[in-house]
Design a protein around this motif. Structure first.
Motif, PDB file in Angstrom:
ATOM      1  N   ASP A  71       0.846  -1.593  -0.202  1.00  0.00           N
ATOM      2  CA  ASP A  71      -0.047  -0.089  -0.301  1.00  0.00           C
ATOM      3  C   ASP A  71       0.931   1.181  -0.439  1.00  0.00           C
ATOM      4  N   ILE A  72       2.060   1.442   0.441  1.00  0.00           N
ATOM      5  CA  ILE A  72       2.630   2.058   0.629  1.00  0.00           C
ATOM      6  C   ILE A  72       3.885   2.646  -0.467  1.00  0.00           C
ATOM      7  N   GLU A  73       3.061   2.133  -1.903  1.00  0.00           N
ATOM      8  CA  GLU A  73       3.946   2.090  -3.460  1.00  0.00           C
ATOM      9  C   GLU A  73       3.334   2.289  -3.642  1.00  0.00           C
ATOM     10  N   ILE A  74       1.832   3.344  -3.404  1.00  0.00           N
ATOM     11  CA  ILE A  74       0.448   2.968  -4.736  1.00  0.00           C
ATOM     12  C   ILE A  74       0.280   5.086  -3.611  1.00  0.00           C
ATOM     13  N   GLU A  75      -0.190   5.868  -4.848  1.00  0.00           N
ATOM     14  CA  GLU A  75      -0.254   6.954  -4.518  1.00  0.00           C
ATOM     15  C   GLU A  75      -2.175   6.824  -5.241  1.00  0.00           C
ATOM     16  N   HIS A  76      -2.374   7.292  -4.590  1.00  0.00           N
ATOM     17  CA  HIS A  76      -3.765   8.162  -4.687  1.00  0.00           C
ATOM     18  C   HIS A  76      -3.914   9.185  -4.615  1.00  0.00           C
ATOM     19  N   LYS A  77      -5.077   9.254  -5.776  1.00  0.00           N
ATOM     20  CA  LYS A  77      -4.666  10.911  -7.509  1.00  0.00           C
ATOM     21  C   LYS A  77      -6.301  11.073  -7.323  1.00  0.00           C
ATOM     22  N   HIS A 253     -17.150  12.379 -13.877  1.00  0.00           N
ATOM     23  CA  HIS A 253     -16.960  11.275 -12.664  1.00  0.00           C
ATOM     24  C   HIS A 253     -16.084  12.174 -12.039  1.00  0.00           C
ATOM     25  N   PRO A 254     -16.225  12.741 -10.965  1.00  0.00           N
ATOM     26  CA  PRO A 254     -14.676  12.802 -10.039  1.00  0.00           C
ATOM     27  C   PRO A 254     -14.272  11.574  -9.473  1.00  0.00           C
ATOM     28  N   HIS A 255     -12.980  10.814  -9.517  1.00  0.00           N
ATOM     29  CA  HIS A 255     -13.184   9.493  -7.913  1.00  0.00           C
ATOM     30  C   HIS A 255     -11.185  10.033  -8.555  1.00  0.00           C
ATOM     31  N   TRP A 256     -10.896   8.872  -6.913  1.00  0.00           N
ATOM     32  CA  TRP A 256      -9.889   8.388  -6.803  1.00  0.00           C
ATOM     33  C   TRP A 256      -9.237   7.786  -7.575  1.00  0.00           C
ATOM     34  N   LEU A 257      -7.535   8.251  -7.975  1.00  0.00           N
ATOM     35  CA  LEU A 257      -7.186   6.670  -9.020  1.00  0.00           C
ATOM     36  C   LEU A 257      -6.072   6.248  -8.000  1.00  0.00           C
ATOM     37  N   ARG A 258      -5.638   4.929  -8.046  1.00  0.00           N
ATOM     38  CA  ARG A 258      -4.667   4.095  -7.447  1.00  0.00           C
ATOM     39  C   ARG A 258      -3.754   4.062  -8.278  1.00  0.00           C
ATOM     40  N   VAL A 259      -2.079   5.026  -8.426  1.00  0.00           N
ATOM     41  CA  VAL A 259      -0.945   4.753  -9.122  1.00  0.00           C
ATOM     42  C   VAL A 259      -0.296   4.290  -8.564  1.00  0.00           C
ATOM     43  N   CYS A 260       0.722   3.919  -8.985  1.00  0.00           N
ATOM     44  CA  CYS A 260       1.826   2.861  -8.739  1.00  0.00           C
ATOM     45  C   CYS A 260       3.401   4.301  -8.855  1.00  0.00           C
TER      46      CYS A 260
END
Length: 432
Positions: A71-77, A253-260
């Motif tokens: 989880d720590i390697e994931i940025e939530h944009k 659709h505003p939303h959060w995206l999980r990015v490496c």
């Protein structure tokens, strides 16, 4: 080792210039021979106790790196509006921040009876779906609606037609479907979504339909899309739906995206064989030591141990106790394997039948010779070859062992560290 020695020299010089009085003779390195042996021994002990096991569960997956991620390697944009995005490995940009609307044709009894002659134009009724994952329609196995949603109650138990798999899909009722999201109809792609997989499991739906290959390119029965990067396929699927008169456009659709954080790739859910550490009751003990007066509901219902009444861990500032409780309220077994080159290689060997190539199972050992001795006992009367797992351990596995590895006990009265690794490191040290 050269890189490590260069960094250690710099760190030590900086600490000395700050005026610290650290005993550098007691420093350690997690890839030293001594600590590597301790990590192997610990894995083997946990494996033999049944606390480490291998299973195919949904994990955070980067198709570009071809590895699981912590989880720590994931940025939530946060994506606030329609945005064109590019990722490594995909030659063309694609749009995010939108919901795509399209229609699935509803099958009547006569259409179900003669599906080989069915055409999309034969249907008079449709169910409209809104999704951000338009590229995954080839992996859909069902639609789900909320049983309390009066708009769709009469369709429950019926079927729709998937034009890409050319198969009927059941319409099921599940309380997890949000009535006010999109159209209230959720397409289920259990092979590529942990949420969908949970719903599919409850309704005995197929779980093994995978449409992305190991590098994230389309590989499905609808051959027109094969070989496309999964994100470049968005545009092609839309065009195909337009030709079939099934596409109804987009909405913001505003939303959060999980990015490496390492590669910039979009993180996906992927079912991959991995190694897991069974947290078991230790997770409830770990939460109790910090939050006994403010336990999460799940811990309140499970806590039965009175042996730790005199034990306590204080987290300062105390506000982080809420973070601790939140993590453990939804903590699952820990995925400890990674598909990268750097780290402690997992000391596990798979026994493969020499005749069929079928897997007989796994053993944990410090060497090939030791693994052969164990395997002969575990798989008697079998002729097999041994294959060592190429994966390495999550870096936090060896890090969590450090207090035990260095002094064979937990001697810490005080530890100062960053709040961002309170869970990834501190909580897992306590867990171990």
């Amino acid at each position: 080792m050269k890189w490590k020695n260069d960094k250690i020299t710099t760190i030590r010089r900086q600490l000395e210039e700050l005026g610290t009085s650290i005993d550098f003779d007691k420093s350690y390195f997690t890839l030293s021979e001594e600590l590597q042996n301790f990590v192997k021994d610990s894995f083997i002990k946990l494996f033999n106790r049944g606390l480490i096991y291998r299973a195919s569960y949904m994990v955070n997956w980067s198709y570009y790196l071809q590895s699981t991620l912590s989880d720590i390697e994931i940025e939530h944009k946060f994506i606030s509006k329609p945005t064109m995005m590019s990722v490594p490995g995909c030659d063309e940009p694609f749009e995010i921040g939108v919901l795509h609307k399209f229609r699935y044709p509803i099958l009547d009894q006569s259409s179900l009876a003669s599906l080989e002659n069915y055409s999309v134009s034969d249907s008079k009724e449709f169910l409209t779906v809104a999704t951000t994952r338009i590229e995954s329609l080839m992996g859909d196995v069902a639609l789900a609606v909320n049983p309390e949603d009066e708009r769709y109650s009469r369709y429950i138990g019926g079927f729709v037609y998937n034009p890409f798999t050319r198969k009927p899909m059941p319409i099921v009722a599940d309380k997890e479907v949000k009535i006010d999201f999109g159209t209230g109809v959720l397409k289920l792609t259990p092979g590529h979504s942990s949420v969908d997989a949970e719903i599919a499991k409850r309704h005995n739906l197929p779980m093994d339909l995978l449409i992305f290959d190991e590098k994230g390119f389309i590989q499905c029965d609808y051959e027109k899309f094969n070989g496309l990067h999964r994100l470049a396929a968005k545009k092609r699927v839309i065009n195909e739906l337009i030709e079939l008169n099934l596409y109804d456009g987009v909405q913001n659709h505003p939303h959060w995206l999980r990015v490496c954080s390492r590669s910039g790739d979009i993180i996906e859910d992927k079912q991959v064989p991995q190694w897991f550490l069974n947290a078991g009751d230790a997770r409830f003990t770990t939460e109790f030591l910090v939050n006994r007066d403010n336990l999460s509901e799940i811990s309140q219902n499970r806590w039965t141990n009175d042996e730790l009444q005199g034990e306590n861990i204080s987290v300062v500032p105390s506000g982080y106790r809420n973070t601790w409780r939140d993590w453990f309220s939804r903590y699952k077994d820990w995925c400890i394997s990674r598909q990268i080159a750097w780290g402690h290689q997992i000391p596990a060997y798979e026994a493969l039948d020499k005749t069929t190539g079928r897997s007989l199972g796994w053993v944990a050992a410090k060497s090939q010779a030791e693994a052969e001795d164990i395997a002969k006992v575990k798989f008697p009367n079998s002729s097999f070859d041994l294959r060592r797992d190429k994966d390495v351990l999550d870096t936090w596995f060896s890090s969590a062992l450090l207090p035990i590895a260095i002094s064979k006990q937990y001697p810490l009265d005080l530890m100062e560290t960053g709040h961002d690794i309170l869970f990834f490191w501190v909580a897992r040290m306590v867990l171990m």
